[in-house]
Scaffold this active site. Structure first.
Site, PDB file in Angstrom:
ATOM      1  N   HIS A  46       0.911  10.039  -1.012  1.00  0.00           N
ATOM      2  CA  HIS A  46       1.013  11.076   0.034  1.00  0.00           C
ATOM      3  C   HIS A  46       2.410  11.698   0.096  1.00  0.00           C
ATOM      4  O   HIS A  46       2.586  12.777   0.662  1.00  0.00           O
ATOM      5  CB  HIS A  46       0.586  10.517   1.399  1.00  0.00           C
ATOM      6  CG  HIS A  46       1.593   9.647   2.086  1.00  0.00           C
ATOM      7  ND1 HIS A  46       1.536   8.269   2.044  1.00  0.00           N
ATOM      8  CD2 HIS A  46       2.681   9.949   2.830  1.00  0.00           C
ATOM      9  CE1 HIS A  46       2.540   7.769   2.744  1.00  0.00           C
ATOM     10  NE2 HIS A  46       3.248   8.775   3.226  1.00  0.00           N
ATOM     11  N   ASP A  75      -3.090   5.085  -2.392  1.00  0.00           N
ATOM     12  CA  ASP A  75      -1.865   5.746  -1.959  1.00  0.00           C
ATOM     13  C   ASP A  75      -0.670   5.376  -2.848  1.00  0.00           C
ATOM     14  O   ASP A  75       0.442   5.191  -2.366  1.00  0.00           O
ATOM     15  CB  ASP A  75      -1.552   5.429  -0.487  1.00  0.00           C
ATOM     16  CG  ASP A  75      -0.528   6.405   0.117  1.00  0.00           C
ATOM     17  OD1 ASP A  75      -0.348   7.497  -0.456  1.00  0.00           O
ATOM     18  OD2 ASP A  75       0.088   6.059   1.134  1.00  0.00           O
ATOM     19  N   SER A 154       8.369   6.053   3.550  1.00  0.00           N
ATOM     20  CA  SER A 154       7.174   5.979   2.700  1.00  0.00           C
ATOM     21  C   SER A 154       7.550   5.992   1.226  1.00  0.00           C
ATOM     22  O   SER A 154       8.287   6.868   0.776  1.00  0.00           O
ATOM     23  CB  SER A 154       6.234   7.161   2.985  1.00  0.00           C
ATOM     24  OG  SER A 154       5.563   6.969   4.190  1.00  0.00           O
TER      25      SER A 154
END
Length: 310
Positions: A46, A75, A154
Site C-alpha cells: 500500500h 500487503d 508502514s
C-alpha cells in the site's frame, strides 16, 4: 537503523471537478527494509501502489526505485534500487516470538522523521486484523505491538533485541491511542521470494469472475433482480468460472454447502482454498437452482490483469 530506508512516492491524480480533467501530483511517504546489499528493498504494497515515481532515501542519497513485484493480499512489495554495499537487515524467525517480548520499530513516522526508533512489547500474536487494501479488504494474521507508530512507519522494520528483523510494520488501528501491527517476517519473506522468482504469489486461487453483493432495493432494481445476494456481474473468458459454466446474472447461493449471503463470505471461502481445488457451486439462474463443479485456477500477473479488465 542502516537497514531501514525512507520511501517517498508521487502519484498523478485526475480530478473530475477540475477544468479539462486537470491532474495533480499527490505525494506519499513510508519506509522500507534493505534485504540485499545490491539494492532489493522490502516494503508494504500500500506504500507504493499506484505510484508513478518512487524515491528511496538512504542517508543523504536519493535513489529512483522500481517495483519488482507487489501483492495486495499480503500487503508486501519488493523494490529495487541501483546501489551496492548496502547493509541488509538480519532476518529473524517470527515463529519464535513470544507475547511480552521487547521489540523496536524503526521507520519514517509522519513521513518526515526518517530513522526514528520506538520501543514496545509484543502485545499479541496471530491477531486477525481486517485491513483495507488498495483494491480489496483482507483479513491478515499480524503481530500486535504497543510501540508507537504512524502511517509513515508502514513498510519499516520491527526488530527483536538481537537486532533481527521479525516483522514489517503495516498498519495502525483507527483509534489514535491503539497499538500498531506488523506482518510476521516469515510470511513477508516467503511472499518476497515468490515475487522475485515469479512476479506473483504462486498458489493463490482464482475463479475468474467479477461479483457484486445486492443488499438494498435500489441496487436490486438497477440490476433487475428480485432477491438479495451475491451476483456474478462478469465472467473472464476462458477462466475457471467460464469453463465451469457460470454465467453473468447467476446468484451464488452456496459453495460446498456453505451459504454465500454477503460479498465477504465468498472472498473468505475462496481464500481458504488453493489453486487446483474443486468446488461445488450452487447458483440460482432464471428461477432454477443449478450446481456446477469449478476447479480453481492460479492467480498470476495475467489473470489479475484479466480480472481488472473484466
Amino acid at each position: 537503523s542502516p537497514s531501514v530506508v525512507v520511501i517517498t512516492t508521487e502519484q498523478v491524480v485526475y480530478s473530475q471537478w477540475s477544468w479539462y480533467g486537470q491532474s495533480q501530483v499527490e505525494s506519499g511517504a513510508g519506509s522500507g527494509v534493505v534485504i540485499s546489499s545490491d539494492g532489493y528493498i522490502l516494503t508494504c504494497a500500500h506504500v507504493v501502489s499506484g505510484a508513478s515515481n518512487i524515491t528511496v532515501t538512504i542517508g543523504d542519497t536519493d535513489y529512483p526505485a522500481t517495483v519488482v513485484g507487489e501483492d495486495d493480499t499480503s500487503d508486501v512489495a519488493v523494490l529495487k534500487i541501483d546501489a551496492t554495499d548496502l547493509t541488509p537487515a538480519t532476518v529473524g524467525n517470527s515463529d519464535s516470538l513470544a507475547v511480552g517480548e521487547s521489540v523496536l520499530a524503526v521507520g519514517n513516522p509522519l513521513g518526515e522523521l526518517g530513522g526514528t526508533v520506538t520501543s514496545g512489547i509484543v502485545s499479541a500474536l496471530n491477531r486477525s486484523v481486517t485491513i483495507q487494501g488498495t483494491s480489496s479488504t483482507n483479513t491478515m494474521s499480524l503481530i500486535q505491538m504497543d510501540a508507537s507508530v504512524s502511517p509513515g512507519n508502514s513498510g519499516g522494520g520491527l526488530f527483536n533485541m538481537n537486532g533481527e528483523l521479525i516483522g514489517l510494520v503495516n498498519a495502525k488501528s483507527s483509534s489514535s491511542d491503539a497499538e500498531g501491527f506488523a506482518i510476521p517476517i516469515n510470511d513477508a519473506i516467503k511472499v518476497a521470494q515468490d515475487l522475485l522468482e515469479n512476479g506473483y504469489v504462486s498458489g493463490r486461487p482464482y475463479m475468474g469472475i467479477t461479483y457484486l453483493a445486492v443488499t438494498d432495493a435500489q441496487t436490486a432494481a438497477q440490476l433487475n433482480v428480485n432477491a438479495y445476494g451475491v451476483y456474478v456481474v462478469d465472467v473472464v473468458q476462458g477462466g475457471p468460472a467460464d469453463k465451469a459454466g457460470l454465467k453473468t446474472g447467476d446468484r451464488i447461493v452456496s459453495i460446498d454447502g456453505t451459504e454465500i449471503a454477503q460479498k465477504d463470505d465468498l472472498g473468505t471461502l475462496i481464500q481458504q482454498h488453493a489453486a487446483g481445488d474443486t468446488l461445488s457451486i450452487t447458483v440460482a439462474r432464471e428461477g432454477q437452482m443449478q450446481t456446477v463443479s469449478l476447479t480453481l485456477g492460479e492467480k498470476n500477473a495475467q489473470t489479475q490483469q484479466a480480472q481488472k479488465n473484466s
